[in-house]
Design a protein around this motif. Structure first.
Motif, PDB file in Angstrom:
ATOM      1  N   PRO A 101       0.813  -1.227   0.000  1.00  0.00           N
ATOM      2  CA  PRO A 101       0.000   0.000   0.000  1.00  0.00           C
ATOM      3  C   PRO A 101       0.840   1.269   0.000  1.00  0.00           C
ATOM      4  O   PRO A 101       0.453   2.276  -0.615  1.00  0.00           O
ATOM      5  CB  PRO A 101      -0.821  -0.149   1.290  1.00  0.00           C
ATOM      6  N   ASP A 102       1.982   1.249   0.649  1.00  0.00           N
ATOM      7  CA  ASP A 102       2.830   2.438   0.692  1.00  0.00           C
ATOM      8  C   ASP A 102       3.713   2.571  -0.539  1.00  0.00           C
ATOM      9  O   ASP A 102       4.057   3.688  -0.956  1.00  0.00           O
ATOM     10  CB  ASP A 102       3.714   2.405   1.944  1.00  0.00           C
ATOM     11  N   VAL A 103       4.128   1.452  -1.112  1.00  0.00           N
ATOM     12  CA  VAL A 103       4.987   1.454  -2.303  1.00  0.00           C
ATOM     13  C   VAL A 103       4.320   0.558  -3.350  1.00  0.00           C
ATOM     14  O   VAL A 103       4.552  -0.650  -3.384  1.00  0.00           O
ATOM     15  CB  VAL A 103       6.409   0.948  -1.982  1.00  0.00           C
ATOM     16  N   PRO A 104       3.488   1.120  -4.223  1.00  0.00           N
ATOM     17  CA  PRO A 104       2.772   0.279  -5.186  1.00  0.00           C
ATOM     18  C   PRO A 104       3.636  -0.256  -6.314  1.00  0.00           C
ATOM     19  O   PRO A 104       3.198  -1.135  -7.057  1.00  0.00           O
ATOM     20  CB  PRO A 104       1.699   1.235  -5.738  1.00  0.00           C
ATOM     21  N   CYS A 105       4.850   0.260  -6.462  1.00  0.00           N
ATOM     22  CA  CYS A 105       5.737  -0.207  -7.529  1.00  0.00           C
ATOM     23  C   CYS A 105       7.174  -0.078  -7.034  1.00  0.00           C
ATOM     24  O   CYS A 105       7.747   1.009  -7.044  1.00  0.00           O
ATOM     25  CB  CYS A 105       5.528   0.613  -8.800  1.00  0.00           C
ATOM     26  N   GLY A 106       7.749  -1.184  -6.562  1.00  0.00           N
ATOM     27  CA  GLY A 106       9.083  -1.111  -5.973  1.00  0.00           C
ATOM     28  C   GLY A 106       9.975  -2.260  -6.380  1.00  0.00           C
ATOM     29  O   GLY A 106       9.502  -3.323  -6.799  1.00  0.00           O
ATOM     30  N   LEU A 107      11.291  -2.044  -6.269  1.00  0.00           N
ATOM     31  CA  LEU A 107      12.297  -3.068  -6.500  1.00  0.00           C
ATOM     32  C   LEU A 107      13.239  -3.089  -5.305  1.00  0.00           C
ATOM     33  O   LEU A 107      13.754  -2.043  -4.889  1.00  0.00           O
ATOM     34  CB  LEU A 107      13.110  -2.787  -7.773  1.00  0.00           C
ATOM     35  N   LEU A 108      13.448  -4.263  -4.763  1.00  0.00           N
ATOM     36  CA  LEU A 108      14.378  -4.449  -3.662  1.00  0.00           C
ATOM     37  C   LEU A 108      15.596  -5.196  -4.185  1.00  0.00           C
ATOM     38  O   LEU A 108      15.468  -6.221  -4.850  1.00  0.00           O
ATOM     39  CB  LEU A 108      13.724  -5.254  -2.537  1.00  0.00           C
ATOM     40  N   ALA A 109      16.804  -4.701  -3.896  1.00  0.00           N
ATOM     41  CA  ALA A 109      18.037  -5.308  -4.407  1.00  0.00           C
ATOM     42  C   ALA A 109      18.774  -6.014  -3.285  1.00  0.00           C
ATOM     43  O   ALA A 109      18.812  -5.550  -2.143  1.00  0.00           O
ATOM     44  CB  ALA A 109      18.931  -4.251  -5.040  1.00  0.00           C
ATOM     45  N   THR A 110      19.367  -7.166  -3.620  1.00  0.00           N
ATOM     46  CA  THR A 110      20.193  -7.903  -2.677  1.00  0.00           C
ATOM     47  C   THR A 110      21.318  -8.568  -3.454  1.00  0.00           C
ATOM     48  O   THR A 110      21.295  -8.614  -4.691  1.00  0.00           O
ATOM     49  CB  THR A 110      19.360  -8.957  -1.918  1.00  0.00           C
ATOM     50  N   THR A 111      22.321  -9.077  -2.748  1.00  0.00           N
ATOM     51  CA  THR A 111      23.466  -9.719  -3.401  1.00  0.00           C
ATOM     52  C   THR A 111      23.855 -10.974  -2.644  1.00  0.00           C
ATOM     53  O   THR A 111      23.515 -11.145  -1.465  1.00  0.00           O
ATOM     54  CB  THR A 111      24.683  -8.775  -3.445  1.00  0.00           C
ATOM     55  N   LEU A 112      24.582 -11.839  -3.320  1.00  0.00           N
ATOM     56  CA  LEU A 112      25.185 -13.009  -2.705  1.00  0.00           C
ATOM     57  C   LEU A 112      26.525 -12.632  -2.092  1.00  0.00           C
ATOM     58  O   LEU A 112      27.176 -11.685  -2.545  1.00  0.00           O
ATOM     59  CB  LEU A 112      25.413 -14.086  -3.761  1.00  0.00           C
ATOM     60  N   PRO A 113      26.986 -13.366  -1.078  1.00  0.00           N
ATOM     61  CA  PRO A 113      28.351 -13.161  -0.589  1.00  0.00           C
ATOM     62  C   PRO A 113      29.371 -13.390  -1.706  1.00  0.00           C
ATOM     63  O   PRO A 113      29.071 -13.984  -2.738  1.00  0.00           O
ATOM     64  CB  PRO A 113      28.488 -14.212   0.522  1.00  0.00           C
ATOM     65  N   ALA A 114      30.568 -12.918  -1.502  1.00  0.00           N
ATOM     66  CA  ALA A 114      31.620 -13.030  -2.522  1.00  0.00           C
ATOM     67  C   ALA A 114      31.818 -14.482  -2.925  1.00  0.00           C
ATOM     68  O   ALA A 114      31.825 -15.385  -2.087  1.00  0.00           O
ATOM     69  CB  ALA A 114      32.920 -12.441  -2.004  1.00  0.00           C
TER      70      ALA A 114
END
Length: 360
Positions: free
Chosen positions: A319-332
């Protein structure tokens, strides 16, 4: 980006274009559903609704093309119609939706029709029509005269994984004579069918995901005695492995994205998996552990895309962010092991008969 296989029983709720530029979903609830296009290539994602005069049925499918148009597949009685949707209008008229009909299929009683994952070339779109004894591959965009039959495959097929960047080689999981094996269908040679994955005569072997850059394949098979998640390299003489770290989750986990751009280095590719409980897990073949993460609130369709730099972008809507992208990464990653490259011609079967049943 890499797109995973689809199940014929349900439509994917959120689909990302082959180049990662756009995405589409059927938004809304109940009887007020409408297509929605997301733009992912800019600094911030944004969504554009594409409603028409009448709401869409809940079983309609949408698929984004690289040019920003959205293909919609609707079922009306026994017929399956296809059309391209795009935003139109101006400052005075306000936002509107244009529609370009592409034609319809009447495959007959008892035939299931579903869209395949986006073609890697970004222009074509294909549908799978599964009958009692045969499966037809239809090209519904990118042709000259509407829906065109491009392959007829004996047996009942499911899944659908692209093996190259040109949109020519398509892998399908074929049920024939009581078993399931993956075959490669060459759409550039009239739908020529050749074996791709074969472990034992009685095992159920399915291809879940493939990355053309590195040749990495993700499969599920019960050849080890129970359904297990394994990996191999397209066209390689190296055996397929069933990692011990995937034993617990591998029976039900769904890999949905592979890190692209890792030419000749399949072991260093990041792999994202959706777990049975809805959680997210990250893994790479070179690792001996699975990194389990909590899924973001509002995660759409259990989907996402890797960047070549190793960032996993997950779409979500709240409801607060109707269009969002969350980014994450793997460890080295550990130092990569360079393997032989995938072939430039039609792939040959992976030698799964030599596959170890656990990683050492």
């Amino acid at each position: 980006m890499t797109v995973c296989a689809i199940e014929m029983t349900t439509a994917t709720a959120f689909t990302i274009a082959a180049d990662g530029s756009y995405a589409a979903r059927l938004a809304g609830t109940g009887e007020a559903r409408y297509p929605e296009r997301w733009t992912l290539s800019g600094p911030e994602p944004y969504a554009v609704p594409l409603p028409l005069a009448q709401p869409e049925e809940a079983d309609s499918e949408v698929l984004p093309l690289a040019d920003g148009r959205v293909l919609i597949h609707r079922r009306v009685a026994a017929r399956h119609g296809f059309a391209l949707l795009y935003p139109t209008g101006g400052a005075d008229a306000g936002p509107r939706t244009g529609e370009l009909p592409l034609g319809a299929l009447d495959p007959g009683e008892g035939v299931r029709v579903a869209l395949l994952p986006p073609s890697p070339d970004g222009r074509g779109a294909f549908a799978l029509a599964v009958g009692a004894t045969t499966t037809t591959v239809w090209q519904v965009t990118g042709g000259a005269f509407g829906p065109e039959r491009v392959a007829l495959v004996p047996g009942r097929c499911s899944g659908g994984v692209w093996l190259d960047r040109a949109g020519r080689l398509l892998a399908l999981d074929r049920e024939l004579e009581g078993g399931v094996k993956t075959v490669a269908v060459d759409l550039g040679r009239g739908g020529e069918v050749s074996p791709l994955l074969q472990i034992t005569r009685d095992s159920q072997d399915r291809l879940l995901l493939a990355d053309p850059d590195s040749g990495l394949l993700l499969i599920r098979s019960d050849a080890p005695g129970a359904p297990r998640l394994g990996w191999g390299v397209l066209g390689s003489s190296l055996p397929v492995r069933f990692p011990e770290c995937l034993r617990t989750e591998g029976a039900t986990a769904v890999p949905f994205a592979v890190q692209p751009g890792q030419a000749l280095m399949p072991e260093s590719c990041g792999v994202a998996l959706r777990l049975a409980d809805g959680a997210l897990a990250l893994w790479r073949p070179a690792d001996r552990r699975l990194f389990r993460l909590g899924a973001p609130a509002g995660w759409l369709g259990g989907t996402g895309l890797w960047t070549p730099e190793g960032r996993l972008r997950l779409p979500y809507a709240t409801p607060d962010v109707p269009c969002g992208l969350l980014a994450t990464t793997l460890p080295a990653a550990p130092p990569p092991v360079r393997l032989e490259p995938p072939p430039q011609t039609a792939p040959r079967p992976v030698p799964l008969q030599q596959a170890p049943l656990a990683e050492v």
